[in-house]
Design a protein around this motif. Structure first.
Motif, PDB file in Angstrom:
ATOM      1  N   THR A  73     -25.208  68.792  43.224  1.00 58.13           N
ATOM      2  CA  THR A  73     -25.549  70.448  42.895  1.00 58.13           C
ATOM      3  C   THR A  73     -25.818  70.781  44.576  1.00 58.13           C
ATOM      4  OG1 THR A  73     -26.205  70.967  40.498  1.00 58.13           O
ATOM      5  CG2 THR A  73     -26.679  72.288  42.208  1.00 58.13           C
ATOM      6  N   ALA A  74     -26.331  70.058  45.159  1.00 58.63           N
ATOM      7  CA  ALA A  74     -27.560  70.056  45.996  1.00 58.63           C
ATOM      8  C   ALA A  74     -26.627  70.475  47.324  1.00 58.63           C
ATOM      9  CB  ALA A  74     -28.365  69.073  46.799  1.00 58.63           C
ATOM     10  N   TYR A  75     -24.884  69.084  47.480  1.00 60.20           N
ATOM     11  CA  TYR A  75     -24.111  69.226  47.902  1.00 60.20           C
ATOM     12  C   TYR A  75     -23.683  71.020  48.156  1.00 60.20           C
ATOM     13  CZ  TYR A  75     -19.513  68.392  49.289  1.00 60.20           C
ATOM     14  OH  TYR A  75     -17.800  68.168  49.935  1.00 60.20           O
ATOM     15  N   ALA A  76     -23.186  71.050  46.965  1.00 61.29           N
ATOM     16  CA  ALA A  76     -21.978  72.752  46.154  1.00 61.29           C
ATOM     17  C   ALA A  76     -23.111  73.422  46.580  1.00 61.29           C
ATOM     18  CB  ALA A  76     -21.871  72.863  45.130  1.00 61.29           C
ATOM     19  N   VAL A  77     -24.620  73.542  46.708  1.00 59.08           N
ATOM     20  CA  VAL A  77     -25.195  74.858  47.816  1.00 59.08           C
ATOM     21  C   VAL A  77     -25.451  74.760  48.915  1.00 59.08           C
ATOM     22  CG1 VAL A  77     -27.374  75.971  46.965  1.00 59.08           C
ATOM     23  CG2 VAL A  77     -26.341  75.328  44.878  1.00 59.08           C
ATOM     24  N   MET A  78     -25.663  73.556  49.026  1.00 65.37           N
ATOM     25  CA  MET A  78     -25.818  73.403  50.306  1.00 65.37           C
ATOM     26  C   MET A  78     -25.012  74.205  51.734  1.00 65.37           C
ATOM     27  SD  MET A  78     -27.111  69.943  52.602  1.00 65.37           S
ATOM     28  CE  MET A  78     -27.485  69.683  54.484  1.00 65.37           C
TER      29      MET A  78
ATOM     30  N   PHE B  76     -15.117  70.277  50.328  1.00 61.56           N
ATOM     31  CA  PHE B  76     -15.080  70.572  48.702  1.00 61.56           C
ATOM     32  C   PHE B  76     -16.218  71.500  48.552  1.00 61.56           C
ATOM     33  CE2 PHE B  76     -13.209  66.416  48.841  1.00 61.56           C
ATOM     34  CZ  PHE B  76     -11.673  66.500  48.441  1.00 61.56           C
ATOM     35  N   GLY B  77     -17.439  71.179  48.928  1.00 58.28           N
ATOM     36  CA  GLY B  77     -18.965  71.507  48.896  1.00 58.28           C
ATOM     37  C   GLY B  77     -18.398  73.186  49.444  1.00 58.28           C
TER      38      GLY B  77
END
Lengths: 338, 441
Positions: A73-78, B76-77
Motif C-alpha cells: 500500500t505504501a508503494y502504491a500510495v507513494m 506499477f506503483g
C-alpha cells in the motif's frame, strides 16, 4: 518484534544505504562542471564513479522493490501520489546513467560536452527532488479517504525545498570528498578545497533543517518519548564535524555517516508511519495498514538476511579491487573498453 | 482518452522499449563471455580483440537496458496503484528478489569487467563477464516468475481484501513461468546470435577483418542454431501452458470460435471477430490443433464463443501477432541452421546469398520478440491477473488524464531521442569494425 517492524527497519536501511552510496555519485555529477578543467579532468570525474554508480543505483531499485513486497500500500500510495515528481526523478536518473555510459563512446568534444551537461543536470535534479520528496514525506502528504490531494507545485513548500537544498549540499560535500580521494593531482586538491567551502554552506542549512523539523513535522515526537534516540541526530552532527576535521578516507566516511544519520533521523521520526497524512492521522499509511502478510514478510526476511550480506561483501570487494585513484594526467588501459 | 487507456499505452511503450535492449544483453553477454574464455584458454589475441569489439557494442546496448529498467520498477506503483495494493503481497516478492539476487550482481560485476582489465587476472576477468551473463538470465527468471504469476496466479488466497501469498514454493515452481522463461531466454539468445552474425556477414562480404568476423560468425551460428531449436521447443511447450491455463488466449491466437473435439490446425485462416467466425480458413491438418494444444489428437479445444464478449481478448491483435511470431521463428531457425552448416564447413565467403540473408534477418528477431510480448499481454486481456483482477480495476485512481498524457508524451520524446542516439552508436561502431591489431602482436 514482529516482521512488520523488522521490515520498517530494513526499509529505512535500504533508503539510507542508497543515499549514502549514490550520494557521492550525484555529488560528483553536480561538481564536475565546476571543479574539472579540461577533458582529461572531466573524464576522470566520470571515471571515478564509472564502476560503481550502477551498483549503487540498484540500492534504489531494491528499496523500491522492498517497499512493493513488504508494504504494497505504501508503494502504491507513494508512487501514484508523487507521480509527476517521481517521473522527473526517473528522467533525471536516466539522463545521469546514459551520460556516464555513453560519453566516452565517441571522441568528439561537442558529444562529450553534451553528455556532461546531462550528467550535471540529471545528478542535480535527482538530488534536489529526492530531498523535496522526503521533506514532504516527513511533514506529511495531503491524504484522506478520497486519496491524494497534492500537486507537483504543492511539493515545493518551504520545508520541502529546505530538505531538497539539504540533500544537494550533503551530496555535494560527500561527492567532493570522494573526488578528493579517488582522483589525483590538481583535481584532487581542488575537490578537497571545494569540500571545505561547501561544508560552510551545509552547516547553516543543516541547523535550519533540524530547527524547522520541530515546527513543520511531528518527527521529534518519537525522540521525546524515547530520548535515547537523540543519539542518532547527534551522530549526524558528529559526522558533520568529522567530515570537516578529518581528511582523506576518514572525512569521506564521516560525510557518509552524516547522510546515513540524517536519513535515519527522519525515518525513525516517521515510525510507525511510512507516509503520514497531513490532513488526518487516520489516513496515514502505517506499517499496520500497509504491511504484507506475515508469511510474505517472513520469506522476504529470509531472502534479505541470506543475500544482502553477500551483496555487501562483493560490493566492498569491487571497491577494493578498483581502489586506485584516477589520475587525469595518465590515460589508463580501461579507456579502451569505452 | 482516459487514464486507463493512457496508462496501458504508457506501460506498453516503456516495456516494449526496455525489451528492445534486454534480449541483446541476455544473448550477447554469453557470446562475449565465450570469446573471452577462449582467449584465456588459447592465449590467441584475436579472441581478445573479439571480446573488446563485441564487448563495446554490448555496453552501448547494456546502458539503455539498465536505465529504462528503472522506470519499470516504479511504474506499477505510479500507474497501477490498485493492482499493486491488491496483489503486492505476492507479486512484489519476485521483483524485490530480482533486484537483490540479480541486479546487484549484474551491476557490480559489469563495473569490474569494464574497469578491471589491468586489475584482475585474465581468468578472474573472464569470470566477471560470466557473472554478468548469468545474473542477466537470473533476473529474467525472477521477472518472468512475476509475469508468469499474472498469467497463471498460484500460491495465494483472497484475504483481507487482497491476494495474499500462502505458498512461495508454488510461485517459484509455477510451470507456466518456467515455460515462459525458457522461451524468452532462448529467443533472446537467438537475437544475440543474429546480431553477431548480421554484423559479421556484412564485414565478411567486404572481406574486411576476414578471420576476425568468420570466427565471430561461427561462434554465433553454433550458439544461434541451438538457441533456435530451444526457442521452438519452448514455444510449443508454452502453447500447451496457454491452452491449459488461458483458454481465451489460445482461442484468440488460433482463431477458434466454436468449442470442438479433435480440432484441426488451419495453416491459413483470417478471423472476422464481428461475425464470431473466421472469414476464411484452409489447409486444415486433421486433429492438429488438439494435438498441439493438449498433446492428444482427440482432445477438446475451447472456442471463443464459450466466453462472453467482454471476457475475450482483442482477437485480431492476438491472432496476427502470434502467427507473425511463429512464421518469423521458423524462418530464423532455418537461416540459423544454414548459417551453422555453412560456417562449420568454412564456406562463408563463397555464400554471398547466406551472408545477405544473415544481414537482412537482423530486424526479424527483434520483431518476433515484440510480437511475442503482444501475444502474451494483449492476449491476457481483459485481465491484468488472469481470472483474478481486470485491467480496468488495476489502474491508479488518483491520476488525471493530463498527468498521464504528459508523462506518455515525455517518455515518447525522451525514449525516442535515446533510441536514435543508441542506434547511431551501434551502427557506427558496428560498421567501423574492430580497432586494428597492435603492431607486433
Amino acid at each position: 518484534m514482529n516482521f512488520a517492524i523488522i521490515w520498517f527497519i530494513l526499509w529505512g536501511v535500504l533508503w539510507t544505504v542508497y543515499f549514502v552510496l549514490d550520494g557521492f555519485d550525484l555529488g560528483a555529477g553536480m561538481l564536475q562542471p565546476f571543479i574539472a578543467r579540461g577533458e582529461s579532468e572531466r573524464h576522470a570525474v566520470a571515471a571515478s564513479i564509472g564502476p560503481f554508480w550502477n551498483g549503487n543505483e540498484v540500492w534504489l531499485l531494491t528499496a523500491g522493490g522492498a517497499t512493493f513486497a513488504a508494504f504494497p500500500t505504501a508503494y502504491a500510495v507513494m508512487f501514484s501520489s508523487l507521480y509527476s515528481a517521481l517521473l522527473l526523478v526517473l528522467f533525471a536518473l536516466i539522463a545521469r546513467g546514459v551520460a556516464l555510459e555513453l560519453r566516452n563512446k565517441e571522441p568528439g568534444a561537442a558529444w562529450r560536452r553534451a553528455w556532461d551537461s546531462a550528467f550535471f543536470t540529471g545528478s542535480a535534479a535527482a538530488a534536489l527532488l529526492f530531498g523535496v520528496a522526503f521533506g514532504n514525506i516527513f511533514s506529511g502528504l495531503p491524504l484522506d479517504a478520497a486519496g491524494y490531494h497534492g500537486s507537483l507545485l504543492g511539493l515545493l513548500n518551504p520545508y520541502g525545498l529546505l530538505t531538497g537544498v539539504l540533500f544537494v549540499l550533503l551530496f555535494l560535500v560527500h561527492g567532493a570528498l570522494w573526488l578528493a580521494i579517488k582522483t589525483a593531482g590538481a583535481l584532487s586538491s581542488r575537490a578537497a578545497v571545494a569540500a571545505k567551502g561547501l561544508w560552510l554552506a551545509l552547516v547553516p542549512v543543516a541547523v535550519a533543517f533540524l530547527a524547522a523539523t520541530a515546527y513543520a513535522t511531528k518527527l521529534y515526537d518519537n525522540y521525546l518519548a524515547h530520548p535515547a534516540l537523540f543519539l542518532v541526530p547527534l551522530l549526524a552532527v558528529a559526522g558533520l564535524l568529522g567530515s570537516r576535521l578529518a581528511s582523506g578516507l576518514k572525512a569521506f566516511l564521516c560525510s557518509g555517516l552524516t547522510i546515513a544519520m540524517v536519513t535515519a533521523t527522519g525515518i525513525i521520526g516517521l515510525f510507525p508511519n511510512l507516509l503520514p497524512s497531513s490532513l488526518d492521522p487516520a489516513y496515514s499509511v502505517t506499517i499496520a495498514n500497509a504491511a504484507s502478510s506475515p508469511y510474505t514478510l517472513k520469506i522476504m526476511t529470509v531472502v534479505a538476511l541470506c543475500f544482502v550480506p553477500v551483496v555487501i561483501c562483493y560490493q566492498l570487494w569491487s571497491y577494493r579491487v578498483l581502489r586506485q585513484a584516477v589520475d587525469p594526467s595518465r590515460p589508463s588501459a580501461q579507456d579502451e573498453a569505452y | 482518452m482516459d487514464v486507463l487507456t493512457l496508462s496501458r499505452l504508457q506501460f506498453a511503450a516503456t516495456a516494449c522499449f526496455h525489451f528492445l535492449f534486454v534480449p541483446l544483453t541476455l544473448g550477447l553477454s554469453i557470446l562475449v563471455a565465450i570469446m573471452e574464455t577462449r582467449f584465456v584458454k588459447t592465449g590467441d589475441a584475436l579472441y581478445l580483440r573479439m571480446t573488446k569489439f563485441w564487448g563495446k557494442l554490448f555496453l552501448i546496448n547494456f546502458a539503455l537496458g539498465v536505465v529504462t529498467g528503472i522506470t519499470l520498477e516504479f511504474q506499477f506503483g505510479m500507474n497501477w496503484a490498485a493492482f499493486s495494493k491488491y496483489v503486492g503481497d505476492i507479486f512484489g516478492a519476485p521483483l524485490a528478489i530480482e533486484a537483490t539476487l540479480a541486479f546487484f550482481l549484474e551491476s557490480t560485476f559489469i563495473g569490474l569487467w569494464i574497469f578491471g582489465w589491468d586489475k584482475l587476472s585474465a581468468r578472474a576477468h573472464a569470470a566477471t563477464i560470466w557473472v554478468v551473463a548469468i545474473a542477466s538470465s537470473l533476473s529474467a527468471v525472477w521477472i518472468l516468475l512475476a509475469n508468469g504469476w499474472m498469467q497463471r496466479p498460484v500460491g495465494f488466497v483472497l484475504r483481507n481484501g487482497r491476494a495474499e501469498m500462502v505458498d512461495f514454493g508454488a510461485l517459484v515452481s509455477n510451470i507456466y513461468s518456467w515455460a515462459k522463461f525458457l522461451h524468452t531466454a532462448s529467443s533472446a539468445y537467438l537475437l544475440g546470435a543474429f546480431f553477431v552474425m548480421a554484423i559479421s556477414a556484412w564485414h565478411i562480404a567486404r572481406r574486411s577483418e576476414l578471420e576476425f568476423f568468420k570466427r565471430s560468425f561461427k561462434i554465433a551460428a553454433a550458439f544461434g542454431f541451438h538457441a533456435a531449436v530451444l526457442t521452438l521447443a519452448s514455444g510449443a511447450f508454452s502453447a500447451i501452458m496457454v491452452a491449459k491455463y488461458q483458454p481465451t488466449k489460445l482461442a484468440a491466437m488460433e482463431g477458434v470460435w466454436t468449442t470442438r473435439k479433435a480440432a484441426p490446425y488451419y495453416l491459413l485462416a483470417w478471423p472476422a471477430p464481428s461475425q464470431e467466425r473466421n472469414s476464411f480458413q484452409a489447409w486444415g491438418v486433421p486433429r492438429g490443433l488438439s494435438l498441439l494444444a493438449h498433446h492428444d489428437p482427440d482432445s477438446e479445444v475451447t472456442g471463443l464463443k464459450d466466453f462472453p464478449r467482454d471476457m475475450r481478448p482483442p482477437v485480431m491483435a492476438t491472432f496476427l501477432s502470434f502467427k507473425g511470431m511463429v512464421l518469423l521463428g521458423m524462418l530464423l531457425t532455418l537461416v540459423a541452421f544454414l548459417a551453422w552448416l555453412v560456417s562449420r564447413k568454412d564456406l562463408l565467403e563463397s555464400n554471398p546469398a547466406l551472408l545477405r540473408a544473415a544481414l537482412y534477418c537482423l530486424p526479424l528477431p527483434y520483431l518476433a520478440i515484440q510480437l511475442g510480448w503482444i501475444v502474451s499481454e494483449v492476449g491476457r486481456q481483459p485481465w491484468i491477473v488472469y481470472g483474478l483482477l481486470k485491467t480496468s480495476d488495476g489502474v491508479s485512481k488518483s491520476l488525471s488524464t493530463g498527468q498521464v498524457l504528459a508523462s506518455l508524451a515525455g517518455f515518447t520524446l525522451y525514449y525516442g531521442t535515446l533510441a536514435a542516439v543508441d542506434f547511431y552508436l551501434l551502427y557506427k561502431n558496428a560498421r567501423q569494425g574492430p580497432s586494428p591489431a597492435p603492431q607486433g602482436a
